[in-house]
Motif scaffolding. Structure first.
Motif, PDB file in Angstrom:
ATOM      1  N   ILE A 238      25.065  23.662  10.121  1.00  0.00           N
ATOM      2  CA  ILE A 238      23.636  23.923  10.229  1.00  0.00           C
ATOM      3  C   ILE A 238      23.097  24.248   8.840  1.00  0.00           C
ATOM      4  O   ILE A 238      23.634  25.110   8.146  1.00  0.00           O
ATOM      5  CB  ILE A 238      23.349  25.056  11.234  1.00  0.00           C
ATOM      6  CG1 ILE A 238      21.844  25.310  11.340  1.00  0.00           C
ATOM      7  CG2 ILE A 238      24.113  26.331  10.900  1.00  0.00           C
ATOM      8  CD1 ILE A 238      21.467  26.174  12.539  1.00  0.00           C
ATOM      9  N   HIS A 239      22.090  23.498   8.415  1.00  0.00           N
ATOM     10  CA  HIS A 239      21.454  23.702   7.114  1.00  0.00           C
ATOM     11  C   HIS A 239      19.991  24.065   7.353  1.00  0.00           C
ATOM     12  O   HIS A 239      19.249  23.294   7.978  1.00  0.00           O
ATOM     13  CB  HIS A 239      21.550  22.440   6.256  1.00  0.00           C
ATOM     14  CG  HIS A 239      22.950  22.027   5.951  1.00  0.00           C
ATOM     15  ND1 HIS A 239      23.758  22.720   5.083  1.00  0.00           N
ATOM     16  CD2 HIS A 239      23.696  20.985   6.407  1.00  0.00           C
ATOM     17  CE1 HIS A 239      24.938  22.128   5.009  1.00  0.00           C
ATOM     18  NE2 HIS A 239      24.921  21.076   5.802  1.00  0.00           N
ATOM     19  N   THR A 240      19.611  25.237   6.853  1.00  0.00           N
ATOM     20  CA  THR A 240      18.255  25.738   7.060  1.00  0.00           C
ATOM     21  C   THR A 240      17.471  25.681   5.750  1.00  0.00           C
ATOM     22  O   THR A 240      17.959  26.102   4.696  1.00  0.00           O
ATOM     23  CB  THR A 240      18.285  27.178   7.587  1.00  0.00           C
ATOM     24  OG1 THR A 240      18.993  27.199   8.837  1.00  0.00           O
ATOM     25  CG2 THR A 240      16.878  27.702   7.829  1.00  0.00           C
ATOM     26  N   PHE A 241      16.255  25.145   5.840  1.00  0.00           N
ATOM     27  CA  PHE A 241      15.381  24.982   4.680  1.00  0.00           C
ATOM     28  C   PHE A 241      14.161  25.890   4.851  1.00  0.00           C
ATOM     29  O   PHE A 241      13.813  26.292   5.963  1.00  0.00           O
ATOM     30  CB  PHE A 241      14.940  23.529   4.548  1.00  0.00           C
ATOM     31  CG  PHE A 241      16.068  22.562   4.329  1.00  0.00           C
ATOM     32  CD1 PHE A 241      16.343  22.073   3.069  1.00  0.00           C
ATOM     33  CD2 PHE A 241      16.863  22.137   5.391  1.00  0.00           C
ATOM     34  CE1 PHE A 241      17.387  21.175   2.853  1.00  0.00           C
ATOM     35  CE2 PHE A 241      17.902  21.248   5.195  1.00  0.00           C
ATOM     36  CZ  PHE A 241      18.168  20.773   3.917  1.00  0.00           C
ATOM     37  N   ASP A 242      13.505  26.203   3.727  1.00  0.00           N
ATOM     38  CA  ASP A 242      12.280  26.988   3.806  1.00  0.00           C
ATOM     39  C   ASP A 242      11.212  26.243   4.601  1.00  0.00           C
ATOM     40  O   ASP A 242      10.474  26.843   5.397  1.00  0.00           O
ATOM     41  CB  ASP A 242      11.752  27.298   2.403  1.00  0.00           C
ATOM     42  CG  ASP A 242      12.671  28.250   1.643  1.00  0.00           C
ATOM     43  OD1 ASP A 242      13.386  29.023   2.304  1.00  0.00           O
ATOM     44  OD2 ASP A 242      12.673  28.194   0.397  1.00  0.00           O
ATOM     45  N   PHE A 243      11.163  24.934   4.366  1.00  0.00           N
ATOM     46  CA  PHE A 243      10.202  24.101   5.077  1.00  0.00           C
ATOM     47  C   PHE A 243      10.674  22.649   4.982  1.00  0.00           C
ATOM     48  O   PHE A 243      11.196  22.230   3.950  1.00  0.00           O
ATOM     49  CB  PHE A 243       8.804  24.239   4.466  1.00  0.00           C
ATOM     50  CG  PHE A 243       7.757  23.438   5.177  1.00  0.00           C
ATOM     51  CD1 PHE A 243       7.254  23.869   6.397  1.00  0.00           C
ATOM     52  CD2 PHE A 243       7.284  22.246   4.637  1.00  0.00           C
ATOM     53  CE1 PHE A 243       6.286  23.115   7.065  1.00  0.00           C
ATOM     54  CE2 PHE A 243       6.318  21.498   5.294  1.00  0.00           C
ATOM     55  CZ  PHE A 243       5.820  21.947   6.518  1.00  0.00           C
ATOM     56  N   ILE A 244      10.533  21.909   6.043  1.00  0.00           N
ATOM     57  CA  ILE A 244      10.918  20.490   6.029  1.00  0.00           C
ATOM     58  C   ILE A 244       9.663  19.647   6.232  1.00  0.00           C
ATOM     59  O   ILE A 244       8.990  19.748   7.268  1.00  0.00           O
ATOM     60  CB  ILE A 244      11.950  20.169   7.130  1.00  0.00           C
ATOM     61  CG1 ILE A 244      13.261  20.923   6.871  1.00  0.00           C
ATOM     62  CG2 ILE A 244      12.209  18.664   7.191  1.00  0.00           C
ATOM     63  CD1 ILE A 244      14.324  20.699   7.943  1.00  0.00           C
ATOM     64  N   LYS A 245       9.357  18.818   5.230  1.00  0.00           N
ATOM     65  CA  LYS A 245       8.243  17.884   5.357  1.00  0.00           C
ATOM     66  C   LYS A 245       8.681  16.618   6.085  1.00  0.00           C
ATOM     67  O   LYS A 245       8.011  16.166   7.001  1.00  0.00           O
ATOM     68  CB  LYS A 245       7.698  17.524   3.972  1.00  0.00           C
ATOM     69  CG  LYS A 245       6.990  18.653   3.245  1.00  0.00           C
ATOM     70  CD  LYS A 245       6.436  18.154   1.911  1.00  0.00           C
ATOM     71  CE  LYS A 245       5.713  19.268   1.165  1.00  0.00           C
ATOM     72  NZ  LYS A 245       5.194  18.800  -0.145  1.00  0.00           N
ATOM     73  N   THR A 246       9.800  16.036   5.604  1.00  0.00           N
ATOM     74  CA  THR A 246      10.274  14.788   6.187  1.00  0.00           C
ATOM     75  C   THR A 246      11.795  14.808   6.318  1.00  0.00           C
ATOM     76  O   THR A 246      12.490  15.441   5.519  1.00  0.00           O
ATOM     77  CB  THR A 246       9.888  13.574   5.320  1.00  0.00           C
ATOM     78  OG1 THR A 246      10.488  13.703   4.022  1.00  0.00           O
ATOM     79  CG2 THR A 246       8.380  13.460   5.203  1.00  0.00           C
ATOM     80  N   SER A 247      12.288  14.112   7.293  1.00  0.00           N
ATOM     81  CA  SER A 247      13.724  13.855   7.424  1.00  0.00           C
ATOM     82  C   SER A 247      13.876  12.414   7.890  1.00  0.00           C
ATOM     83  O   SER A 247      13.218  11.985   8.838  1.00  0.00           O
ATOM     84  CB  SER A 247      14.374  14.822   8.419  1.00  0.00           C
ATOM     85  OG  SER A 247      13.750  14.755   9.690  1.00  0.00           O
ATOM     86  N   LYS A 248      14.718  11.665   7.196  1.00  0.00           N
ATOM     87  CA  LYS A 248      14.868  10.252   7.541  1.00  0.00           C
ATOM     88  C   LYS A 248      16.331   9.846   7.488  1.00  0.00           C
ATOM     89  O   LYS A 248      17.133  10.391   6.729  1.00  0.00           O
ATOM     90  CB  LYS A 248      14.048   9.363   6.611  1.00  0.00           C
ATOM     91  CG  LYS A 248      14.485   9.391   5.154  1.00  0.00           C
ATOM     92  CD  LYS A 248      13.658   8.425   4.315  1.00  0.00           C
ATOM     93  CE  LYS A 248      14.125   8.419   2.863  1.00  0.00           C
ATOM     94  NZ  LYS A 248      13.356   7.457   2.039  1.00  0.00           N
ATOM     95  N   ALA A 249      16.687   8.890   8.313  1.00  0.00           N
ATOM     96  CA  ALA A 249      18.059   8.399   8.379  1.00  0.00           C
ATOM     97  C   ALA A 249      18.314   7.355   7.312  1.00  0.00           C
ATOM     98  O   ALA A 249      17.457   6.499   7.044  1.00  0.00           O
ATOM     99  CB  ALA A 249      18.326   7.799   9.755  1.00  0.00           C
TER     100      ALA A 249
END
Length: 358
Positions: A238-249
């Motif tokens: 599990i990787h936690t970010f401050d904020f995620i704008k986009t995630s793409k494969a």
């Protein structure tokens, strides 16, 4: 003429002998229901032979009652007293036995599956309630729909009872499932290559995270500002970010979250995600480096770099095994040999990235 008659008689006798001893399949019992149940050619009996291909797939002489036997479907049948699968009598309750449109096999006492230790005996699904057993979610696409079932109390994956709330449990992709309370890892295999073994386990790994749920591909799921995966050596990341704008494969193993590459559950901040490109299988590149399994192939030359196999590559100066220089190998002459896994450069032979002496 006499010789011709003798030869003809021998041929006929050979044919009849083969027919007598080997051709044991007669007419189908009911071809509309099954092309695998037949009357015996020579005996008053029932034969089970998959698709009638007795020579390659074999046959089984059943002890079913001939007069009352009828197929139920391709591999199931019944007579006036017993249920048969692949021609063999099964220990089920005759009067309540049924196979529904979803191929759920059950009687008043148990739910059964076809993948038991014995190839021709039904196996009980432990603790499954035949009154409430059903598909977990009919909207799941393709063959995976029939991997997941539930009853009033439990969830089942590939015929195994697992942890999870049957009311809220939901598989999200190949590796992650959730319910109202927890995140689960779906572990299909352990080990790599020839050492890999199928385990088909679903393991409770983490308390549920708040946030919108978004499967990125078949191996990653974004939940809120976290990304989870379950195919690494630790079987859950599990990787936690401050904020995620986009995630793409990128592919099955790799995704980019904003400008960060994650491959097989591992974050690679040193890789330039904007210019990242998969070359072939485990080989990739960005504007700065060429990589094997996201590890830098130090010194690899862009202009002359060539992929030779799943693990070998070369440029004008060096041969590489995975991400390391293969010392002593001549790139101009390096090529595979007729020996499995063996390479040569006209002077030395190599196997698994090492000098090899046959």
């Amino acid at each position: 003429m006499t010789t011709f008659l003798i030869v003809s008689a021998i041929i006929i006798l050979i044919f009849l002998g083969i027919r007598h001893f080997f051709f044991k399949i007669g007419d189908p019992v009911n071809l509309k229901l099954s092309n695998s149940y037949f009357h015996h050619y020579r005996k008053n009996g029932i034969v089970y032979s998959p698709m009638g291909n007795w020579f390659e797939l074999g046959y089984f002489e059943s002890d079913a009652d001939v007069e009352s036997f009828q197929p139920i479907n391709e591999s199931f049948g019944k007579d006036k007293h017993n249920i048969f699968w692949k021609g063999k009598k099964q220990s089920v309750d005759y009067n309540t036995f049924e196979i529904d449109d979803l191929q759920i096999i059950k009687d008043k006492n148990h739910v059964y599956h076809l993948n038991g230790k014995n190839f021709d005996l039904l196996e009980i699904i432990t603790d499954a309630d035949p009154k409430t057993y059903q598909l977990l979610d009919p909207s799941i696409q393709d063959y995976r729909r029939n991997n997941w079932f539930k009853d009033a109390k439990f969830v089942y994956y590939k015929n195994k009872k697992i942890q999870g709330d049957p009311e809220t449990f939901k598989p999200l992709n190949d590796t992650i499932a959730i319910d109202a309370h927890f995140i689960y890892a779906i572990i299909s295999y352990r080990g790599e290559g020839t050492e890999a073994c199928e385990v088909d386990e679903v393991i409770q790994k983490h308390k549920m995270i708040e946030g919108e749920i978004h499967p990125v591909n078949e191996t990653y799921v974004q939940i809120g500002n976290s990304v989870v995966s379950a195919f690494t050596s630790s079987e859950f990341e599990i990787h936690t970010f401050d904020f995620i704008k986009t995630s793409k494969a990128i592919d099955y193993w790799k995704i980019i979250v904003d400008n960060v590459l994650i491959s097989k559950g591992v974050v690679y901040p040193e890789v330039d995600a904007e210019s990242f490109e998969v070359l072939d299988r485990d080989f990739s590149k960005d504007k700065n480096n060429i990589y094997y399994n996201c590890q830098t192939i130090v010194g690899a030359d862009y202009s002359s770099f060539t992929i030779l196999s799943d693990e070998y590559s070369k440029d004008a100066k060096n041969v590489y095994f995975q991400n390391a220089i293969l010392k002593g190998a001549n790139p101009e002459e390096f090529k595979s040999t007729n020996e499995y896994g063996v390479w040569e450069d006209g002077k030395n032979k190599f196997k698994n990235g090492q000098l090899y002496h046959s």
